[in-house]
Design a protein around this motif. Structure first.
Motif, PDB file in Angstrom:
ATOM      1  N   ASN A 149      -0.441  12.125   5.075  1.00  0.00           N
ATOM      2  CA  ASN A 149       0.187  13.337   4.529  1.00  0.00           C
ATOM      3  C   ASN A 149      -0.602  13.873   3.340  1.00  0.00           C
ATOM      4  N   LYS A 201       1.237   6.522   6.619  1.00  0.00           N
ATOM      5  CA  LYS A 201       1.841   7.849   6.742  1.00  0.00           C
ATOM      6  C   LYS A 201       1.663   8.658   5.466  1.00  0.00           C
ATOM      7  N   SER A 206       2.382   0.588   7.496  1.00  0.00           N
ATOM      8  CA  SER A 206       2.660   1.839   8.200  1.00  0.00           C
ATOM      9  C   SER A 206       3.114   2.937   7.257  1.00  0.00           C
TER      10      SER A 206
END
Length: 722
Positions: free
Chosen positions: A29, A25, A21
């Motif tokens: 980004n 992320k 996870s």
């Protein structure tokens, strides 16, 4: 490159499947701030036009500098003039837009910011009058640039240029998987068809008397057809390139000459493709080739779209590389085929240039016949002095040279190619203690940070010749009782990374409770933003930041190389590199490889695509990495290397290292490096640090600065291939 977005989705799906996870992320980004826009040319050109229409000059310059670092450096030296002409045309479009929208303040701002860079360029000599010229659109010198035709042609040429460059980038293995699978599948289908035809021919032919014979049977089996001929849209550029007919007759991929990066080992599909291209027979006396039975629809679609886009013409002033529309029918195509050798498909893999070895450098015969460089001019900018020069570095433009010595004096030199002039930054001993690092904070020759070994920092404005600020242990507790070892600047922000280590204290019997650390300092506020520690033995001796400031590569005193993610300050990779300390680390120009030199006097090259994999190892000559002794035979003192011990030339073709009286030039060949030249005779003592600045056109020439133990600094202008 349209499949890159699909590949991003596959990566996200895989990370989600594995439960990574945090990695997901971080990946999302990074995609949000991706300057390459997924290699979507339409989105990139829209971004450029957005910067122009919103008068965002800094954003436009940052985007183009990103192209220079990540993409345009992969082009051959012959293509660099066209890149510069495209850049000039884009900046001119920005100027024209400010005039057409009556934004005189933005026009003045443009020339104020760009004057140091453009005032020496003859292409911009007449443009400095625009802020004071009325009716510029009617002036014969500038009228063409205000026309809609010129502006549209510029965007078409820029679109076509980026499209062709992106299609010929060396893709990673994951991005090539679908293409390789499709090619292998087509070969298997073709082999099955030939097998069926052969069996049919054998069954239809009666056996010869007295035995079986294949005479006449194989004549009925047609050879596999070669790939169809495809003339590239940038063929006109090849005709304008210097070098005569030999340059004009290159294939498309050899003309663009992508190189310098690590070439992966050829797969079975590569060897099969090369075999098919080499042994494909000619079809017909007129030089035409038959079309392939299994062409790639995706490649054909890319090529046709480029040809359609290029039909709109080229710039009148030749400021952009022209694009010719090659749609003149089969008759003219056949005549072109007879005059020039066939050009490879855009989708096929690039073949290596015959003048290069498999490692991407010059072949062995060239290295044995003559050295790669000749010294066009050599200038001693400083003669022998008492203080040893610890650091030497060129400014981003190469117009200034900065040196720092053991006495804390920082000296700037200009007019390097003529009569050298010098001035001391901030006065004698401006940086307290020995100068440990000199760092330029931007692409302009203005802000310079000098780091003193006792923990003193000096930010100097080279344009206004004044110190901006100073700080030290008295102002920052994190610098107290610490010694500075190295520094590097983040190219994407006003941030500097400093490596500090505890200073031995007599009251503590040489033991300090402080740990070595890597400090992140905001240059504007002088505040320490982040602190990262690697443990008692993890002292960072040298570091290098990647192109977007997200990662820093650290060479440590325990012989290990560590890669730190600056966004979360986590060590994402560590591997033992040298026996002893690591003294210098440098990223390749394409940032696919890492070069290191350590106290074991070895030069190593590591892959960054397969982190920690050793690609090259070479035991260097004597005193390439020390030990450097100062003070004479009566009281010898061991000098720790602070400056760079080697430099990489344009496209990493050669490696320049320190030697006993000058510079030794290495060339990487496969898993080793060989000496191809000795540049000696300019120093009477051992060279302790050096720096290199290549010319902007990427032709292999440049300036070399070397500093020796006796305090002398020599700047040599090197001509390539002389």
């Amino acid at each position: 490159m349209a499949h890159i977005q699909h590949l991003d989705d596959l990566v996200k799906e895989y990370l989600l499947f594995r439960g990574f996870s945090q990695s997901l992320k971080t990946f999302e980004n990074d995609l949000k701030i991706d300057k390459d826009k997924g290699f979507r040319v339409d989105r990139l050109t829209d971004q450029i036009m957005s910067y122009i229409q919103t008068y965002d000059l800094q954003g436009l310059r940052d985007l183009w500098n990103h192209f220079d670092r990540r993409i345009f450096t992969r082009l051959s030296p012959s293509m660099q003039p066209y890149v510069r002409k495209l850049e000039t045309s884009v900046l001119r479009l920005y100027v024209v837009n400010t005039l057409q929208t009556n934004k005189v303040d933005k026009l003045h701002e443009f020339f104020d910011k760009m004057a140091p860079e453009l005032q020496t360029s003859p292409e911009w000599r007449d443009w400095f009058v625009l802020p004071y010229l009325k009716g510029a659109e009617d002036n014969p010198t500038f009228a063409m640039y205000f026309s809609r035709q010129w502006q549209d042609t510029l965007m078409v040429s820029l679109t076509n240029f980026l499209s062709v460059v992106f299609q010929n980038l060396q893709l990673p293995t994951l991005a090539r998987h679908e293409e390789e699978s499709e090619y292998i599948r087509s070969l298997q289908e073709e082999a099955e068809q030939l097998r069926v035809r052969l069996n049919a021919a054998l069954s239809a032919t009666p056996p010869a008397p007295g035995g079986f014979s294949l005479d006449g049977v194989m004549d009925d089996v047609a050879p596999p057809p070669p790939p169809a001929l495809l003339m590239d849209d940038f063929y006109s550029i090849a005709q304008e390139s210097p070098g005569g007919s030999e340059v004009q007759m290159r294939s498309f991929k050899n003309f663009f000459g992508f190189g310098g990066g690590h070439q992966p080992q050829s797969s079975e599909a590569d060897r099969g493709r090369q075999h098919q291209q080499t042994h494909a027979p000619q079809a017909g006396s007129d030089g035409r080739r038959t079309a392939s039975q299994a062409p790639s629809d995706r490649r054909r679609g890319r090529s046709s779209s480029l040809a359609a886009a290029s039909s709109r013409g080229t710039l009148d002033d030749k400021s952009v590389a022209g694009v010719q529309n090659n749609t003149t029918g089969s008759t003219s195509s056949a005549s072109v085929t007879r005059e020039h050798p066939p050009v490879q498909r855009l989708g096929t893999r690039r073949s290596r240039s015959p003048g290069r070895s498999s490692s991407g450098s010059i072949d062995g015969s060239f290295a044995k016949k003559e050295p790669p460089y000749s010294v066009a001019k050599s200038t001693t900018v400083t003669s022998e002095q008492t203080s040893v020069v610890t650091c030497v570095t060129f400014s981003p433009s190469g117009k200034l040279l900065v040196t720092g010595d053991a006495a804390g004096t920082v000296t700037l030199y200009s007019n390097l190619c003529d009569s050298v002039t010098s001035r001391v930054a901030g006065g004698e001993g401006a940086v307290r203690g020995s100068v440990a690092a000199l760092v330029w904070l931007s692409d302009a020759d203005r802000l310079l940070l000098g780091a003193g070994q006792p923990g003193h920092l000096l930010l100097y404005d080279c344009l206004e010749a004044r110190p901006v600020w100073e700080t030290g242990p008295d102002c920052s507790p994190l610098l107290k009782d610490r010694r500075l070892l190295c520094a590097c600047a983040d190219p994407s922000s006003a941030r500097v990374l400093l490596s500090v280590a505890p200073r031995a204290s007599k009251s503590q019997a040489g033991i300090s409770s402080a740990q070595p650390a890597l400090l992140s300092i905001d240059v504007k506020t002088r505040n320490v933003e982040n602190v990262h520690q690697f443990g008692a033995r993890g002292t960072v001796n040298c570091c290098a930041v990647n192109h977007n400031g997200s990662l820093v590569v650290c060479g440590c005193s325990d012989g290990c190389v560590r890669i730190v993610d600056l966004r979360c300050l986590d060590v994402i990779a560590t591997w033992p590199a040298h026996t002893g300390q690591v003294f210098t680390v440098k990223l390749s120009h394409h940032q696919e490889k890492l070069y290191t030199i350590g106290s074991d006097n070895k030069l190593l090259c590591w892959s960054l695509t397969q982190t920690g994999q050793k690609m090259t190892e070479r035991a260097l000559h004597k005193q390439a990495a020390g030990p450097f002794m100062v003070g004479g035979s009566s009281r010898p003192v061991l000098l720790r290397p602070y400056g760079a011990l080697f430099a990489l030339t344009n496209n990493d073709e050669f490696i320049l290292t320190c030697s006993a009286s000058g510079t030794t030039v290495y060339e990487v060949r496969g898993d080793t490096a060989v000496v191809v030249q000795e540049l000696s005779g300019h120093h009477s003592d051992a060279v302790v640090t050096l720096d290199w600045h290549g010319t902007a056109d990427g032709n292999g020439e440049g300036l070399l600065a070397t500093a020796s133990l006796d305090g002398s600094v020599v700047v040599s202008s090197l001509a390539y291939g002389a």
